[in-house]
Design a protein around this motif. Structure first.
Motif, PDB file in Angstrom:
ATOM      1  N   TYR B  19     -67.518 -43.196  -0.563  1.00 21.96           N
ATOM      2  CA  TYR B  19     -68.370 -42.401  -1.482  1.00 21.96           C
ATOM      3  C   TYR B  19     -68.430 -43.052  -2.881  1.00 21.96           C
ATOM      4  CZ  TYR B  19     -68.100 -38.363   2.038  1.00 21.96           C
ATOM      5  OH  TYR B  19     -68.117 -37.686   3.043  1.00 21.96           O
ATOM      6  N   ALA B  20     -67.170 -43.498  -3.146  1.00 21.20           N
ATOM      7  CA  ALA B  20     -67.408 -44.095  -4.618  1.00 21.20           C
ATOM      8  C   ALA B  20     -68.024 -45.357  -4.619  1.00 21.20           C
ATOM      9  CB  ALA B  20     -65.858 -44.769  -4.931  1.00 21.20           C
ATOM     10  N   LEU B  21     -68.211 -46.226  -3.555  1.00 17.91           N
ATOM     11  CA  LEU B  21     -69.502 -47.232  -3.586  1.00 17.91           C
ATOM     12  C   LEU B  21     -70.681 -46.724  -3.880  1.00 17.91           C
ATOM     13  CD1 LEU B  21     -68.793 -50.391  -3.170  1.00 17.91           C
ATOM     14  CD2 LEU B  21     -69.409 -49.964  -0.990  1.00 17.91           C
ATOM     15  N   MET B  22     -71.060 -45.615  -3.138  1.00 19.15           N
ATOM     16  CA  MET B  22     -72.374 -45.132  -3.145  1.00 19.15           C
ATOM     17  C   MET B  22     -72.475 -44.568  -4.727  1.00 19.15           C
ATOM     18  SD  MET B  22     -74.242 -43.741  -0.195  1.00 19.15           S
ATOM     19  CE  MET B  22     -75.286 -43.509  -1.549  1.00 19.15           C
ATOM     20  N   ALA B  23     -71.448 -43.741  -4.904  1.00 21.79           N
ATOM     21  CA  ALA B  23     -71.734 -42.965  -6.376  1.00 21.79           C
ATOM     22  C   ALA B  23     -72.037 -44.184  -7.565  1.00 21.79           C
ATOM     23  CB  ALA B  23     -70.368 -42.150  -6.586  1.00 21.79           C
ATOM     24  N   LEU B  24     -71.200 -45.159  -7.331  1.00 23.76           N
ATOM     25  CA  LEU B  24     -71.326 -46.184  -8.529  1.00 23.76           C
ATOM     26  C   LEU B  24     -72.712 -46.796  -8.364  1.00 23.76           C
ATOM     27  CD1 LEU B  24     -68.235 -48.842  -8.301  1.00 23.76           C
ATOM     28  CD2 LEU B  24     -69.003 -47.355 -10.088  1.00 23.76           C
ATOM     29  N   GLY B  25     -73.633 -46.966  -7.381  1.00 25.81           N
ATOM     30  CA  GLY B  25     -74.968 -47.600  -7.445  1.00 25.81           C
ATOM     31  C   GLY B  25     -75.730 -46.498  -8.310  1.00 25.81           C
ATOM     32  N   GLN B  40     -82.159 -43.579  -3.447  1.00 26.19           N
ATOM     33  CA  GLN B  40     -80.831 -44.487  -3.175  1.00 26.19           C
ATOM     34  C   GLN B  40     -80.598 -44.325  -1.424  1.00 26.19           C
ATOM     35  OE1 GLN B  40     -79.874 -45.782  -5.768  1.00 26.19           O
ATOM     36  NE2 GLN B  40     -77.779 -46.653  -5.444  1.00 26.19           N
ATOM     37  N   GLY B  41     -80.736 -43.139  -0.941  1.00 22.80           N
ATOM     38  CA  GLY B  41     -80.231 -42.997   0.403  1.00 22.80           C
ATOM     39  C   GLY B  41     -81.227 -44.020   1.321  1.00 22.80           C
ATOM     40  N   ILE B 198     -79.249 -50.943  -6.449  1.00 22.90           N
ATOM     41  CA  ILE B 198     -79.985 -50.876  -5.230  1.00 22.90           C
ATOM     42  C   ILE B 198     -79.026 -51.918  -4.265  1.00 22.90           C
ATOM     43  CG2 ILE B 198     -82.029 -51.641  -3.902  1.00 22.90           C
ATOM     44  CD1 ILE B 198     -82.418 -49.083  -5.509  1.00 22.90           C
ATOM     45  N   VAL B 199     -78.473 -52.785  -4.786  1.00 22.90           N
ATOM     46  CA  VAL B 199     -77.797 -53.678  -4.192  1.00 22.90           C
ATOM     47  C   VAL B 199     -76.562 -53.122  -3.626  1.00 22.90           C
ATOM     48  CG1 VAL B 199     -76.340 -56.071  -4.119  1.00 22.90           C
ATOM     49  CG2 VAL B 199     -78.725 -55.830  -5.072  1.00 22.90           C
ATOM     50  N   PHE B 200     -76.296 -52.465  -4.475  1.00 26.23           N
ATOM     51  CA  PHE B 200     -74.892 -51.549  -4.286  1.00 26.23           C
ATOM     52  C   PHE B 200     -75.072 -50.693  -3.077  1.00 26.23           C
ATOM     53  CE2 PHE B 200     -72.128 -53.150  -7.259  1.00 26.23           C
ATOM     54  CZ  PHE B 200     -70.886 -52.638  -7.106  1.00 26.23           C
ATOM     55  N   ALA B 201     -76.140 -49.812  -3.176  1.00 26.97           N
ATOM     56  CA  ALA B 201     -76.791 -49.028  -2.197  1.00 26.97           C
ATOM     57  C   ALA B 201     -76.817 -49.811  -0.724  1.00 26.97           C
ATOM     58  CB  ALA B 201     -78.009 -48.317  -2.472  1.00 26.97           C
ATOM     59  N   THR B 217     -82.920 -41.614   8.895  1.00 26.08           N
ATOM     60  CA  THR B 217     -82.703 -40.470   8.010  1.00 26.08           C
ATOM     61  C   THR B 217     -80.984 -40.550   7.453  1.00 26.08           C
ATOM     62  OG1 THR B 217     -82.165 -39.027   9.968  1.00 26.08           O
ATOM     63  CG2 THR B 217     -84.256 -39.016   8.793  1.00 26.08           C
ATOM     64  N   MET B 218     -80.428 -41.940   7.901  1.00 30.40           N
ATOM     65  CA  MET B 218     -78.797 -41.902   7.710  1.00 30.40           C
ATOM     66  C   MET B 218     -78.723 -41.715   6.231  1.00 30.40           C
ATOM     67  SD  MET B 218     -78.486 -46.179   8.068  1.00 30.40           S
ATOM     68  CE  MET B 218     -76.978 -46.391   7.429  1.00 30.40           C
ATOM     69  N   GLY B 219     -79.429 -42.278   5.219  1.00 27.32           N
ATOM     70  CA  GLY B 219     -78.965 -41.847   3.870  1.00 27.32           C
ATOM     71  C   GLY B 219     -78.982 -40.567   3.555  1.00 27.32           C
ATOM     72  N   ASP B 220     -79.826 -39.623   4.003  1.00 24.63           N
ATOM     73  CA  ASP B 220     -79.961 -38.099   3.585  1.00 24.63           C
ATOM     74  C   ASP B 220     -78.590 -37.533   3.668  1.00 24.63           C
ATOM     75  OD1 ASP B 220     -82.351 -38.452   3.418  1.00 24.63           O
ATOM     76  OD2 ASP B 220     -83.036 -37.103   5.014  1.00 24.63           O
ATOM     77  N   ALA B 221     -77.686 -37.832   4.648  1.00 20.12           N
ATOM     78  CA  ALA B 221     -76.343 -37.293   4.708  1.00 20.12           C
ATOM     79  C   ALA B 221     -75.417 -38.068   3.745  1.00 20.12           C
ATOM     80  CB  ALA B 221     -75.914 -37.579   6.148  1.00 20.12           C
ATOM     81  N   LEU B 222     -75.583 -39.159   3.323  1.00 15.96           N
ATOM     82  CA  LEU B 222     -74.644 -39.848   2.326  1.00 15.96           C
ATOM     83  C   LEU B 222     -74.902 -39.792   0.984  1.00 15.96           C
ATOM     84  CD1 LEU B 222     -74.411 -43.050   4.772  1.00 15.96           C
ATOM     85  CD2 LEU B 222     -72.873 -41.493   4.441  1.00 15.96           C
TER      86      LEU B 222
END
Lengths: 332, 290
Positions: B19-25, B40-41, B198-201, B217-222
């Motif tokens: 989650y932290a990796l996602m949140a950073l981006g 982003q997702g 975006i690279v982080f995402a 739709t994998m990004g939606d949940a994340l």
């Protein structure tokens, strides 16, 4: 208290229209007549009545949201939650408790509206982008609740097993076919439009607009801005919940998707596309959005791209919405 | 019981690192580009699908590097053609709706190109091997996710701390107008920042796909946990977003031990509590973006 409201009023009130019957009144009467006659003229141009009901329901939801968004300046990305709560409220009432759809609608509206009333004060603690993120997150909480609480909500498959029963009034039974139901939606739409109109033209509504225009200044004037934002949030929540309840009745079904933020996005783009500074903007937006979606999804599998393009293009080229665009044209 | 709790807490921390990796981006883009990037997702999914296509040619490791960069190229196009036009509009609604629409378009494109069915992403065999069966069931892949998250975060903070562009990004977060007046091309800077986000995402997307498989739709949940991580950690603080991610991951993990059905809802409850007790979040700055 009275003073700052008086000043807010002078800041927004328009001069009274000349003549006994203004153009605005004429326009509203014409709009009302067109809507009343929908079941008669729509089939002639190739539409069907349920489609008109859907347009009105989405317009109602977007108008409710727009009280907060366009007139109070609160960017909520989570109003689908109250829409979905209204829908589940109606569905569960009809499935387990009652056959009266009016009672079910009342309960659904109360469930969604009270949730908005309770959660609004938390959301309005922050503004701007932050407010948007908080409202999304609160909305998603309900989404996951609905998905996980299988025994009550039917989980991802959605809630089925309820249907529209005729409305029994003393001495009168109103059948709830497509046409009958359309008029029920229209009555709800009209009543809410009247309510929102009244609110917006009251000192309360002028305070809302003042908050949108200059938040800091209203704080300096001693207005409890957060409280007013929460009030706007609550009113819009009630209206959106009623729309959600009607939507459940239209489909005889509701699913967690009615709680999801993608639906909130749809309501937002309807308001923006139509013109979020215009009272009837969301109605114009709903007509365009629902008709385009209905048509495009019947001719191509890539209808989501078209919807996405509507988002992108209307943001880039119609930031004031269709009505705003034409109003500016006619003013200049 | 204690052991199960420990195990779930550990699992939660691993999830939290993700989650932290996602949140950073997201937080990067939010900070300098003033944009909540709803796409982003979708970019995560896009990078994962790029990786899916690249793996037969470049292997997993090559794809892990190349696919996020490819997503970054798309991000570059999106930023210069679309997002940039909206920087001058004060109301955040426009960038929100724009990126929301973009997410729909990207998702639909993925569905058209790769199909709606879920697909597995091949990961190297040794990562799939369970490291321990005695107390914890732990595959090497989960540790690998943590390692990548740590390396990615470390690299980001090193860039922000020691390089010229990193210093400019931080300065831009503090006061965009001033660094513009000092001769920094802020449009270029914002573009670069957007691409980094975006690279982080993309990296996060590939990591997620290795575990959960691919679907459009994998990004939606994340993306939602990433939002919550930012709100809990505080807008405007990258360290805060990091902490927020770890906290909600941990909370979600611990809840799984007692009441699995609530493991998703609990992060929103934490957010609610945080908003009541400390509205600006753990390390957030007062009044930012308001």
């Amino acid at each position: 208290m009275t003073m700052e409201i008086a000043s807010a009023r002078t800041a927004v009130a328009k001069p009274p229209a000349p003549g006994l019957i203004s153009r605005r009144v004429l326009g509203n009467v014409a709009l009302g007549l067109v809507l009343l006659a929908v079941p008669f003229w729509l089939p002639l141009v190739g539409g069907y009545t349920d489609l008109a009901s859907r347009v009105l329901i989405y317009a109602l939801a977007a108008m409710g949201l727009n009280l907060l968004l366009g007139f109070t300046g609160g960017l909520s990305f989570g109003h689908a939650a109250y829409f979905g709560l209204g829908a589940y409220g109606v569905g569960l009432m009809l499935k387990y408790e009652t056959h009266s759809i009016l009672l079910a609608l009342l309960v659904g509206t109360l469930v969604g509206g009270i949730a908005a009333t309770l959660l609004g004060p938390i959301a309005v603690r922050r503004r701007g982008i932050y407010f948007a993120m908080i409202t999304i997150a609160i909305g998603q909480m309900f989404y996951f609740l609905a998905v996980r609480w299988n025994s009550l909500t039917g989980g991802e498959d959605g809630l089925t097993g309820f249907s529209r029963h005729p409305i029994k009034l003393p001495g009168l039974t109103v059948p709830m076919g497509s046409v009958g139901f359309f008029y029920l939606v229209l009555v709800c739409f009209g009543a809410c439009a009247l309510l929102l109109w009244t609110v917006l033209n009251s000192p309360l509504g002028h305070t809302f607009v003042g908050i949108r225009e200059n938040y800091k200044r209203l704080i300096f004037l001693g207005v409890r801005t957060k409280r007013y934002l929460a009030i706007s949030f609550a009113i819009s929540g009630f209206v959106v919940a009623l729309a959600g309840g009607l939507n459940a009745l239209l489909d005889n079904f509701t699913s967690p998707n009615t709680l999801n933020y993608t639906l909130s996005g749809d309501f937002l783009i309807i308001a923006v596309l139509g013109g979020m500074r215009n009272f009837w903007g969301p109605l114009a937006g709903a007509v365009i959005f629902i008709l385009v979606r209905d048509y495009v999804s019947s001719i191509t599998d890539n209808w989501m791209t078209v919807i996405g393009l509507i988002f992108v293009l209307s943001v880039l080229f119609f930031p004031l919405g269709i009505l705003g665009f034409f109003n500016r044209k006619s003013a200049s | 019981m204690g052991l199960i709790l420990l195990f779930n807490a550990f699992n939660g921390l691993i999830q939290g690192a993700f989650y932290a990796l996602m949140a950073l981006g997201l937080a990067l883009i939010l900070g300098l580009n003033n944009t909540i990037n709803f796409a982003q997702g979708a970019f995560m999914a896009l990078a994962a699908y790029f990786a899916f296509t690249l793996v037969p040619y470049t292997g997993f490791w090559g794809a892990l590097i190349a696919a996020p960069l490819l997503a970054g190229v798309i991000g570059f196009a999106v930023e210069t053609v679309l997002v940039r036009r909206l920087y001058s509009r004060k109301d955040p609604i426009y960038t929100l709706l724009l990126t929301f629409g973009l997410a729909l378009i990207i998702q639909d494109m993925i569905r058209t190109i790769w199909g709606a069915q879920g697909k597995p992403l091949a990961i190297p065999g040794f990562l799939n091997h369970p490291l321990s069966n005695t107390y914890f069931f732990l595959t090497g892949y989960r540790l690998f996710v943590v390692a990548v998250a740590l390396i990615g975060t470390g690299a980001l903070f090193a860039v922000l701390r020691f390089t010229r562009i990193g210093i400019r990004i931080r300065a831009g977060n503090a006061d965009l107008e001033t660094i513009s007046a000092l001769g920094v091309n802020i449009y270029l800077l914002r573009t670069a920042n957007f691409i980094i986000g975006i690279v982080f995402a993309g990296v996060a997307g590939i990591l997620a796909a290795g575990q959960l498989g691919l679907n459009p739709t994998m990004g939606d949940a994340l993306i939602m946990p990433a939002f919550v991580a930012i709100v809990v950690g505080g807008v405007g603080s990258l360290v805060g977003s990091l902490l927020g991610g770890l906290i909600i991951g941990l909370a979600s993990g611990i809840t799984t031990a007692f009441f699995p059905a609530a493991s998703e809802v609990v992060i929103y409850v934490i957010m609610g509590i945080m908003l009541v007790v400390r509205p600006r979040g753990l390390l957030g700055q007062e009044g930012l973006f308001e």
